[in-house]
Design an enzyme around this catalytic site. Structure first.
Site, PDB file in Angstrom:
ATOM      1  N   GLU A   1       0.714  24.350  -0.475  1.00 47.28           N
ATOM      2  CA  GLU A   1       1.176  23.324   0.444  1.00 47.28           C
ATOM      3  C   GLU A   1       1.089  23.848   1.872  1.00 47.28           C
ATOM      4  O   GLU A   1       0.969  25.055   2.107  1.00 47.28           O
ATOM      5  CB  GLU A   1       2.605  22.899   0.123  1.00 47.28           C
ATOM      6  CG  GLU A   1       3.637  23.986   0.328  1.00 47.28           C
ATOM      7  CD  GLU A   1       5.026  23.545  -0.104  1.00 47.28           C
ATOM      8  OE1 GLU A   1       5.137  22.502  -0.775  1.00 47.28           O
ATOM      9  OE2 GLU A   1       5.993  24.250   0.230  1.00 47.28           O
TER      10      GLU A   1
ATOM     11  N   GLU B   1      16.359  21.898  -1.626  1.00 52.87           N
ATOM     12  CA  GLU B   1      15.946  22.687  -0.473  1.00 52.87           C
ATOM     13  C   GLU B   1      15.018  21.881   0.432  1.00 52.87           C
ATOM     14  O   GLU B   1      14.116  21.187  -0.042  1.00 52.87           O
ATOM     15  CB  GLU B   1      15.251  23.969  -0.930  1.00 52.87           C
ATOM     16  CG  GLU B   1      16.142  24.856  -1.784  1.00 52.87           C
ATOM     17  CD  GLU B   1      15.600  26.259  -1.942  1.00 52.87           C
ATOM     18  OE1 GLU B   1      14.482  26.527  -1.463  1.00 52.87           O
ATOM     19  OE2 GLU B   1      16.298  27.099  -2.534  1.00 52.87           O
TER      20      GLU B   1
ATOM     21  N   GLU C   1      11.896  21.854  -2.755  1.00 53.44           N
ATOM     22  CA  GLU C   1      12.071  21.957  -4.197  1.00 53.44           C
ATOM     23  C   GLU C   1      13.535  21.721  -4.539  1.00 53.44           C
ATOM     24  O   GLU C   1      14.401  21.745  -3.659  1.00 53.44           O
ATOM     25  CB  GLU C   1      11.652  23.342  -4.698  1.00 53.44           C
ATOM     26  CG  GLU C   1      12.465  24.473  -4.086  1.00 53.44           C
ATOM     27  CD  GLU C   1      11.982  25.841  -4.519  1.00 53.44           C
ATOM     28  OE1 GLU C   1      11.272  25.922  -5.534  1.00 53.44           O
ATOM     29  OE2 GLU C   1      12.312  26.832  -3.851  1.00 53.44           O
TER      30      GLU C   1
END
Length: 686
Positions: free
Chosen positions: A200, A275, A288
């Site tokens: 990512e 998070e 996540e």
């Protein structure tokens, strides 16, 4: 309610769970490997079961062995802690099949949120902001490079089943993407038994802020504020605090509501953490969801008064949450410093060995104050009077115990609470100064340095803080002259006490104090001060040659390893060690050698030559105890600056050792699979 629970973990988190279970009247079962036979969590538990050899993949994460321990002990529920099997859906399924409660979320939530790729898709569908990235699995290093190029560097390479900084790398170019992909894949396989990788976009100048959620099996869910976790090294958190110094109430509410929405979308029930990455404009993006208790959960407990472990146990037992969102209030400020077995002066590389001295500061249980003026009791603690700061130390070690190479290097989590951030920081400074630890390399000096760093004190931090402020590594702290003056005054006063002790032991004369001089020279590195000391029954007055005076009082005696002094009306805490002609002091991240000489001795010392260090520039030394995973060069190879030479694994992390300059390999002294000690020679260069 359960009468017996098994803790499928080790170390400090096992000890933490035992404390709450004991408070609730629940008996506990500990697991231990060969390496943990004498561990603290084994001592604390009511029962203990041997689980296998030291490597986690032969003991703690072998589901069949854990299930047999459950059957043998009759445990009704299992708390997995964090790491190991805590987010393994197969383990949760095995418990369900056995009729044993899992003190964690439902299997479906673990599967949905435990996989980072799936969780990002679900979060996006639930209306949660997400970071741009490649959601599919990546087969090899070349595909990783292709995807990274499409997204645009820098990128984050992450293990799909990862956590705790394992299986995670930042890549800024093609070469780093190739290397990062392979290392992440290897670490993921070793730590989680799952080597799937995704990529990512890496958001520059980010803050890492997470929301603590709590949900039950009856459709109720709340968020317990946020934690700022931006002080990170190698993507692993080092210092956390709650609340965040950056968020405003509107952003906190928006993040909390999104976190709760995500939890409800997957039928979550237990404690969990969502998070986020937050940019400078307070835009936030989902990273996540950790379907387990987080390492840094104590800071949330300290500002809310909620025992998260107790709530997890009650939810697993089928109870409804006893609090609503309106009941959640954030009071004061809490900070957590993670104490690691790693040497900050050697690039934070892992350290193992025996804890020859382990003396944490005294714990003080004080928490947020309710409207009625009473302190909320903390997990395992008692009420404390108004105005008191809190000190909490979650640990799984003891003096004389061993730090093993097989597990995570965290020794303890030192937490402080205060009515505001400045007070909590000052409480942490003092607690770190009072934390005595000997026998291994550790990061106490670095933690102290961060507490005094202007950027941290101001709250102007990002996940790049350590990289930006310590680009060449940590080399210790240099105290300003004003601080050195106070240390010098303390050294002079302590030297007087030591001199009196020496005259008593020698029996040179009855009136021993007349033999102790008053004129001294204090040398601390390049710092030098001429002082005159005048003593009385209450303490000493130390006069400097420029006319300044400092009053020093203390009850320190020779042989004591910790000195608490008052210097000019302010507390000074020094860790004290022996050094010829004076003392070795450690305070506020500084490692000092203070020499206290007579004027004649000082004059002679100035003419002494300095010892020259041995030349190791043509050697590649193993920087920490570890296992050689692979060698990338052969004898006779020409190497360039920055070229990878070998990979060393220690405490579940792979470390790539690189050439510091151009050269030619003349001899290789180690092979893949060899276990090496610190400073063992791996390679030699011409």
């Amino acid at each position: 309610m359960f009468s017996k629970i098994l803790i499928a973990n080790r170390g400090e988190i096992a000890c933490r769970v035992i404390k709450t279970a004991r408070k609730m009247g629940i008996s506990t079962v500990a697991l231990y490997s060969d390496a943990d036979k004498n561990a603290l969590h084994v001592e604390m538990a009511d029962e203990a079961v041997h689980i296998g050899p030291p490597p986690a993949n032969q003991s703690y994460i072998v589901i069949d062995k854990v299930m047999q321990a459950i059957r043998d002990t009759g445990a009704e529920a299992v708390h997995p802690g964090y790491g190991f099997l805590s987010e393994n859906p197969k383990f949760a399924e095995a418990l369900k099949a056995e009729g044993v409660a899992f003190i964690g979320p439902p299997v479906g939530a673990i599967e949905a949120m435990g996989d980072k790729i799936t969780s990002k898709k679900i979060a996006d569908e639930a209306g949660v902001s997400t970071v741009p990235g490649h959601m599919g699995l990546i087969e090899d290093a070349e595909e990783a490079v292709e995807i990274a190029t499409q997204i645009g560097y820098p990128v984050m390479i992450k293990a799909s089943a990862g956590g705790g900084g394992k299986g995670m790398r930042i890549a800024w170019n093609d070469e780093e993407a190739r290397e990062g992909f392979q290392s992440s894949k290897n670490e993921a396989a070793n730590s989680f038994g799952d080597d799937r990788i995704f990529i990512e976009k890496f958001v520059t100048q980010p803050r890492h802020i997470e929301i603590q959620v709590l949900a039950d099996g009856h459709g109720n869910a709340v968020y317990l504020g946020e934690r700022e976790c931006s002080i990170q090294r190698r993507n692993q958190k080092v210092i956390e605090e709650a609340p965040s110094p950056f968020l405003d109430e509107a952003t906190r509410k928006a993040m909390g509501e999104q976190a709760v929405a995500l939890a409800k979308a997957v039928g979550y029930a237990s404690a969990g953490t969502v998070e986020f990455i937050v940019d400078g404009e307070r835009n936030f993006y989902f990273l996540e969801m950790n379907t387990r208790l987080q390492v840094e959960h104590p800071v949330s407990e300290l500002i809310t008064g909620v025992d998260l472990v107790e709530q997890m146990i009650r939810v697993a037992a089928g109870e409804k949450l006893s609090i609503t969102q309106d009941d959640v209030t954030l009071t004061g400020w809490a900070i957590e410093s993670r104490l690691y077995a790693e040497d900050p002066y050697r690039g934070f590389l892992p350290s193992i060995g025996r804890l020859t001295r382990y003396r944490p500061p005294m714990e003080v249980a004080a928490g947020p104050m309710q409207d009625n003026g009473k302190w909320l009791p903390q997990p395992g603690g008692v009420e404390a009077p108004e105005g008191k700061t809190a000190v909490r130390n979650d640990t799984g070690v003891y003096e004389g115990g061993e730090i093993s190479m097989y597990y995570d290097p965290m020794i303890a989590k030192l937490c402080t609470w205060g009515p505001d951030r400045a007070t909590a920081i000052e409480a942490m400074r003092v607690a770190l100064d009072r934390f005595e630890l000997e026998g291994i390399g550790h990061n106490l000096p670095f933690l102290s340095a961060v507490m005094d760093h202007p950027r941290f004190v101001s709250g102007d931090i990002t996940t790049a803080f350590i990289e930006e402020e310590y680009p060449d590594g940590f080399e210790g702290v240099g105290l300003p002259d004003a601080a050195l003056d106070r240390v010098a005054a303390a050294a002079a006063a302590m030297n007087r006490v030591a001199e009196i002790r020496r005259t008593r032991i020698s029996g040179r004369m009855d009136n021993h104090e007349r033999r102790v001089g008053t004129d001294w020279i204090v040398m601390i590195g390049d710092y030098e001060a001429a002082v005159v000391i005048a003593a009385d029954h209450e303490g000493s007055t130390v006069s400097f040659d420029d006319g300044r005076q400092m009053r020093v009082t203390s009850d320190w005696q020779p042989g004591q390893s910790l000195a608490r002094l008052m210097v000019d009306g302010e507390e000074l805490v020094l860790k004290v060690g022996r050094s010829p002609g004076g003392f070795r002091f450690r305070t506020r991240g500084a490692n000092l050698v203070a020499k206290v000489w007579t004027p004649r001795q000082a004059d002679l010392v100035r003419h002494m030559p300095e010892k020259v260090a041995a030349d190791t520039s043509k050697l590649l030394l193993c920087p920490m105890p570890g296992l050689i995973v692979s060698l990338s060069v052969a004898e006779g190879d020409e190497v360039e600056e920055g070229q990878a030479l070998c990979v060393v694994e220690a405490m579940k992390m792979e470390n790539i050792l690189r050439a510091e300059r151009k050269g030619k390999v003349s001899k290789i002294n180690a092979s893949a699979g060899d276990s090496l000690a610190v400073d063992d020679v791996i390679l030699e260069f011409e």
